[in-house]
Write an enzyme that holds these catalytic residues in place. Structure first.
Site, PDB file in Angstrom:
ATOM      1  N   ASP A  31       1.159  -1.112  -0.333  1.00 17.68           N
ATOM      2  CA  ASP A  31       0.213   0.014   0.153  1.00 17.68           C
ATOM      3  C   ASP A  31       1.174   1.359  -0.172  1.00 17.68           C
ATOM      4  O   ASP A  31       1.765   1.494   1.439  1.00 17.68           O
ATOM      5  CB  ASP A  31      -0.917   0.570   0.952  1.00 17.68           C
ATOM      6  CG  ASP A  31      -1.793   0.189   1.257  1.00 17.68           C
ATOM      7  OD1 ASP A  31      -3.622   0.267   1.091  1.00 17.68           O
ATOM      8  OD2 ASP A  31      -1.900   1.925   1.521  1.00 17.68           O
ATOM      9  N   SER A 124     -16.913  -3.311  -9.172  1.00 16.11           N
ATOM     10  CA  SER A 124     -18.011  -2.846  -8.573  1.00 16.11           C
ATOM     11  C   SER A 124     -19.356  -3.003  -9.382  1.00 16.11           C
ATOM     12  O   SER A 124     -18.930  -3.097 -10.520  1.00 16.11           O
ATOM     13  CB  SER A 124     -17.684  -1.254  -8.201  1.00 16.11           C
ATOM     14  OG  SER A 124     -18.402  -0.593  -8.084  1.00 16.11           O
ATOM     15  N   TYR A 148     -14.383   6.665 -12.885  1.00 14.30           N
ATOM     16  CA  TYR A 148     -13.265   5.531 -12.410  1.00 14.30           C
ATOM     17  C   TYR A 148     -14.533   4.233 -12.207  1.00 14.30           C
ATOM     18  O   TYR A 148     -13.853   3.080 -12.497  1.00 14.30           O
ATOM     19  CB  TYR A 148     -14.043   6.007 -11.223  1.00 14.30           C
ATOM     20  CG  TYR A 148     -14.917   4.532  -9.686  1.00 14.30           C
ATOM     21  CD1 TYR A 148     -13.471   4.139  -9.567  1.00 14.30           C
ATOM     22  CD2 TYR A 148     -15.874   4.736 -10.202  1.00 14.30           C
ATOM     23  CE1 TYR A 148     -13.844   2.659  -7.775  1.00 14.30           C
ATOM     24  CE2 TYR A 148     -16.327   3.201  -8.980  1.00 14.30           C
ATOM     25  CZ  TYR A 148     -15.244   2.640  -8.200  1.00 14.30           C
ATOM     26  OH  TYR A 148     -15.435   1.386  -7.428  1.00 14.30           O
ATOM     27  N   LYS A 152     -12.954   0.393 -13.596  1.00 17.53           N
ATOM     28  CA  LYS A 152     -13.540  -1.341 -13.048  1.00 17.53           C
ATOM     29  C   LYS A 152     -13.924  -2.407 -14.534  1.00 17.53           C
ATOM     30  O   LYS A 152     -13.494  -3.426 -14.548  1.00 17.53           O
ATOM     31  CB  LYS A 152     -14.023  -1.123 -12.064  1.00 17.53           C
ATOM     32  CG  LYS A 152     -14.278  -0.279 -10.935  1.00 17.53           C
ATOM     33  CD  LYS A 152     -13.383  -1.156  -9.932  1.00 17.53           C
ATOM     34  CE  LYS A 152     -12.393  -0.585  -8.588  1.00 17.53           C
ATOM     35  NZ  LYS A 152     -11.644  -1.063  -8.378  1.00 17.53           N
ATOM     36  N   TYR A 176     -18.011  -5.169  -5.905  1.00 14.17           N
ATOM     37  CA  TYR A 176     -19.452  -5.323  -5.036  1.00 14.17           C
ATOM     38  C   TYR A 176     -20.755  -3.269  -4.962  1.00 14.17           C
ATOM     39  O   TYR A 176     -20.779  -3.138  -5.832  1.00 14.17           O
ATOM     40  CB  TYR A 176     -18.254  -3.787  -3.716  1.00 14.17           C
ATOM     41  CG  TYR A 176     -16.703  -4.837  -4.092  1.00 14.17           C
ATOM     42  CD1 TYR A 176     -17.182  -6.103  -4.360  1.00 14.17           C
ATOM     43  CD2 TYR A 176     -15.456  -3.606  -3.561  1.00 14.17           C
ATOM     44  CE1 TYR A 176     -14.915  -6.774  -3.776  1.00 14.17           C
ATOM     45  CE2 TYR A 176     -14.672  -3.931  -3.251  1.00 14.17           C
ATOM     46  CZ  TYR A 176     -13.815  -5.266  -3.522  1.00 14.17           C
ATOM     47  OH  TYR A 176     -13.078  -5.551  -3.218  1.00 14.17           O
ATOM     48  N   ASN A 178     -23.579  -1.604  -1.591  1.00 15.06           N
ATOM     49  CA  ASN A 178     -22.688  -0.746  -0.895  1.00 15.06           C
ATOM     50  C   ASN A 178     -21.641  -1.355   0.354  1.00 15.06           C
ATOM     51  O   ASN A 178     -22.662  -1.458   1.195  1.00 15.06           O
ATOM     52  CB  ASN A 178     -23.242   0.641  -1.052  1.00 15.06           C
ATOM     53  CG  ASN A 178     -23.905   0.965  -2.322  1.00 15.06           C
ATOM     54  OD1 ASN A 178     -24.233   0.593  -3.470  1.00 15.06           O
ATOM     55  ND2 ASN A 178     -23.691   2.087  -2.696  1.00 15.06           N
ATOM     56  N   ARG A 230     -30.373   1.476  -2.348  1.00 18.05           N
ATOM     57  CA  ARG A 230     -28.847   0.690  -2.153  1.00 18.05           C
ATOM     58  C   ARG A 230     -29.315  -0.828  -2.352  1.00 18.05           C
ATOM     59  O   ARG A 230     -29.980  -0.579  -1.057  1.00 18.05           O
ATOM     60  CB  ARG A 230     -27.806   1.396  -2.104  1.00 18.05           C
ATOM     61  CG  ARG A 230     -27.707   2.967  -3.263  1.00 18.05           C
ATOM     62  CD  ARG A 230     -27.126   2.598  -4.437  1.00 18.05           C
ATOM     63  NE  ARG A 230     -27.151   4.082  -5.189  1.00 18.05           N
ATOM     64  CZ  ARG A 230     -27.581   4.692  -6.302  1.00 18.05           C
ATOM     65  NH1 ARG A 230     -29.002   4.491  -5.473  1.00 18.05           N
ATOM     66  NH2 ARG A 230     -27.756   5.804  -6.541  1.00 18.05           N
TER      67      ARG A 230
HETATM   68  N1  UFG Z   1     -26.971  10.001  -0.866  1.00 15.80           N
HETATM   69  C1  UFG Z   1     -27.031  11.202  -0.271  1.00 15.80           C
HETATM   70  N2  UFG Z   1     -26.407  11.980   0.293  1.00 15.80           N
HETATM   71  C2  UFG Z   1     -25.413  12.345   0.598  1.00 15.80           C
HETATM   72  C3  UFG Z   1     -24.483  11.383  -0.032  1.00 15.80           C
HETATM   73  C4  UFG Z   1     -24.902  10.003  -0.779  1.00 15.80           C
HETATM   74  O1  UFG Z   1     -29.187  11.265  -0.452  1.00 15.80           O
HETATM   75  O2  UFG Z   1     -24.350  12.508   1.261  1.00 15.80           O
HETATM   76  C5  UFG Z   1     -27.253   9.173  -1.231  1.00 15.80           C
HETATM   77  C6  UFG Z   1     -27.068   8.665  -2.997  1.00 15.80           C
HETATM   78  O3  UFG Z   1     -28.074   9.618  -3.981  1.00 15.80           O
HETATM   79  C7  UFG Z   1     -27.575   7.024  -3.183  1.00 15.80           C
HETATM   80  C8  UFG Z   1     -26.970   6.679  -1.464  1.00 15.80           C
HETATM   81  O4  UFG Z   1     -27.360   8.077  -0.670  1.00 15.80           O
HETATM   82  O5  UFG Z   1     -28.932   7.141  -3.662  1.00 15.80           O
HETATM   83  C9  UFG Z   1     -26.168   6.326  -2.102  1.00 15.80           C
HETATM   84  O6  UFG Z   1     -25.039   6.792  -2.490  1.00 15.80           O
HETATM   85  P1  UFG Z   1     -22.948   6.432  -2.001  1.00 15.80           P
HETATM   86  O7  UFG Z   1     -22.285   7.835  -2.487  1.00 15.80           O
HETATM   87  O8  UFG Z   1     -22.886   6.180  -0.847  1.00 15.80           O
HETATM   88  O9  UFG Z   1     -23.222   5.214  -3.015  1.00 15.80           O
HETATM   89  P2  UFG Z   1     -23.044   5.310  -4.405  1.00 15.80           P
HETATM   90  O10 UFG Z   1     -24.280   4.280  -4.552  1.00 15.80           O
HETATM   91  O11 UFG Z   1     -23.293   6.900  -5.192  1.00 15.80           O
HETATM   92  O12 UFG Z   1     -22.000   4.302  -4.872  1.00 15.80           O
HETATM   93  C10 UFG Z   1     -21.206   3.799  -4.524  1.00 15.80           C
HETATM   94  C11 UFG Z   1     -19.936   3.211  -5.016  1.00 15.80           C
HETATM   95  C12 UFG Z   1     -19.052   3.978  -5.474  1.00 15.80           C
HETATM   96  C13 UFG Z   1     -20.220   2.516  -7.189  1.00 15.80           C
HETATM   97  C14 UFG Z   1     -20.902   2.954  -7.015  1.00 15.80           C
HETATM   98  C15 UFG Z   1     -21.519   2.097  -8.183  1.00 15.80           C
HETATM   99  O13 UFG Z   1     -19.831   4.264  -3.476  1.00 15.80           O
HETATM  100  O14 UFG Z   1     -17.870   3.383  -5.706  1.00 15.80           O
HETATM  101  O15 UFG Z   1     -21.772   2.572  -5.756  1.00 15.80           O
HETATM  102  O16 UFG Z   1     -21.639   0.723  -6.855  1.00 15.80           O
HETATM  103  F1  UFG Z   1     -19.499   2.538  -8.139  1.00 15.80           F
END
Ligand code: UFG
Length: 332
Positions: A31, A124, A148, A152, A176, A178, A230
């Site tokens: 790392d 992902s 990003y 992947k 993966y 979430n 999610r």
């Molecule tokens: N959300 C909010 N407020 C925030 C952050 C997130 O409402 O401050 C909502 C988003 O709109 C979404 C949910 O919470 O509906 C989850 O958001 P995340 O950012 O936690 O996760 P994502 O699903 O957007 O993204 C994740 C990973 C990415 C990956 C993606 C696809 O972080 O690396 O899943 O599987 F690419």
């Protein structure tokens, strides 16, 4: 014989290290600590009572990586190293392609040089792009919406091609959903730098009083309560999935993509409620505009992982929130 984890001090890497150590495997970590801390290594050693062999190096540094392979008998690799911020990848795409692809190519060349044939890759669910058919299974079309995600997607293809050409290779591409939560000891967890982008780390800081309120990105999605849905998976379930995948590569060759998710979707507001219960704190929120690039729903069909790896996620949402909160409280 040892398992090498690239990016092994990061969130997924360190929890996977704990799962492997607890299963009796030796673990070597490479790392560069550009987005992680050596504290996670100490935490994992404390949890397991075992030592991790650590090299501070960039995985794309061929000379350094060859030294790691030459000095340790590596029999499998878990490849977690890589940049992972979606927003940053849109602002600096070339940096993402250079880093995520370079590390992978150097790793594959070094594996070949040292006769290492088994790899597990941190992919992902982002590779399913904006599919509106749910749940997502591994036969569905892939395609991405940001650089990003494309890294992947491309790395999956590189592994697939490498395994098609070299029949001795055995590769698992783990998609993966979430990952959230922390090891139940509270000694290791997710440690994002600055203000978190992802939902649970953000909620955690609101619960801790470090951020005033959560912005809920969109309240008008066609979902049960209008907020995004999610498939959140406990990080130790994800780690157990890696252990199972490492085991699978011992007995099979070829290349397989497998979803690591629970198949149980939750909305943003359900997450807020669950975290509030687990922490005993109020979580103020406001509903704001949708975040560009977000999809309404994303959740897994996890049946291939059950069939191939004899693995399924068994920790529920309350445990995810409880363990995240324990980690946050322990850091203060
Ligand atoms: N959300 C909010 N407020 C925030 C952050 C997130 O409402 O401050 C909502 C988003 O709109 C979404 C949910 O919470 O509906 C989850 O958001 P995340 O950012 O936690 O996760 P994502 O699903 O957007 O993204 C994740 C990973 C990415 C990956 C993606 C696809 O972080 O690396 O899943 O599987 F690419």
């Amino acid at each position: 014989m040892a398992v090498l984890i690239t990016g092994g001090a990061g969130y997924v890497g360190i929890h996977t290290a704990v799962a492997l150590l607890e299963a009796g495997k030796d673990v070597v970590v490479v790392d560069d600590f550009s987005n992680s801390s050596p504290d996670s290594i100490k935490g994992a050693e404390k949890i397991t009572g075992r030592k991790i062999t650590v090299f501070k190096a960039d995985v794309a540094d061929r000379e350094a990586l060859e030294k790691v392979f030459a000095g340790n008998s590596i029999d499998a690799v878990v490849h977690c190293a890589g940049f992972k911020a979606v927003g940053e990848s849109c602002a600096e795409p070339v940096k993402y392609y250079r880093n995520n692809l370079d590390t992978t190519l150097t790793l594959l060349e070094t594996m070949k040089k040292f006769g290492v044939t088994r790899a597990v890759f941190s992919s992902s669910a982002t590779v399913y792009g904006g599919s509106d058919k749910m749940p997502l299974d591994e036969t569905m079309p892939t395609g991405c919406t940001n650089p990003y995600g494309w890294t992947k997607f491309m790395i999956e293809q590189i592994f697939r091609d490498a395994a098609a050409a070299d029949k001795s290779l055995s590769v698992m591409l783990l998609r993966y959903f979430n990952p959230v939560g922390a090891h139940e000891s509270g000694l290791i967890g997710e440690d994002p730098r600055g203000i978190p982008n992802n939902l649970m780390p953000y909620i955690a800081l609101v619960a801790a009083g470090e951020l005033p309120r959560l912005n809920v990105f969109g309240g008008d999605y066609p979902t049960k309560d209008g907020t995004g849905v999610r498939d959140y998976i406990h990080i130790m379930d994800l780690a157990a999935g890696h252990l199972a995948a490492v085991g699978y590569t011992e007995k099979h060759t070829g290349c397989e993509a497998v979803n690591l998710g629970t198949g149980r979707p939750y909305s943003v507001l359900e997450m807020v409620d669950a975290y509030s219960r687990a922490s005993g704190r109020e979580i103020p929120y406001v509903i704001t505009d949708r975040r560009p690039g977000d999809v309404a729903e994303c959740y897994a069909d996890p049946s291939k992982a059950a069939k191939l790896l004899n693995w399924k996620a068994d920790r529920g949402l309350d445990e995810m929130c409880r363990d995240s909160w324990k980690w946050i409280c322990g850091k203060k």
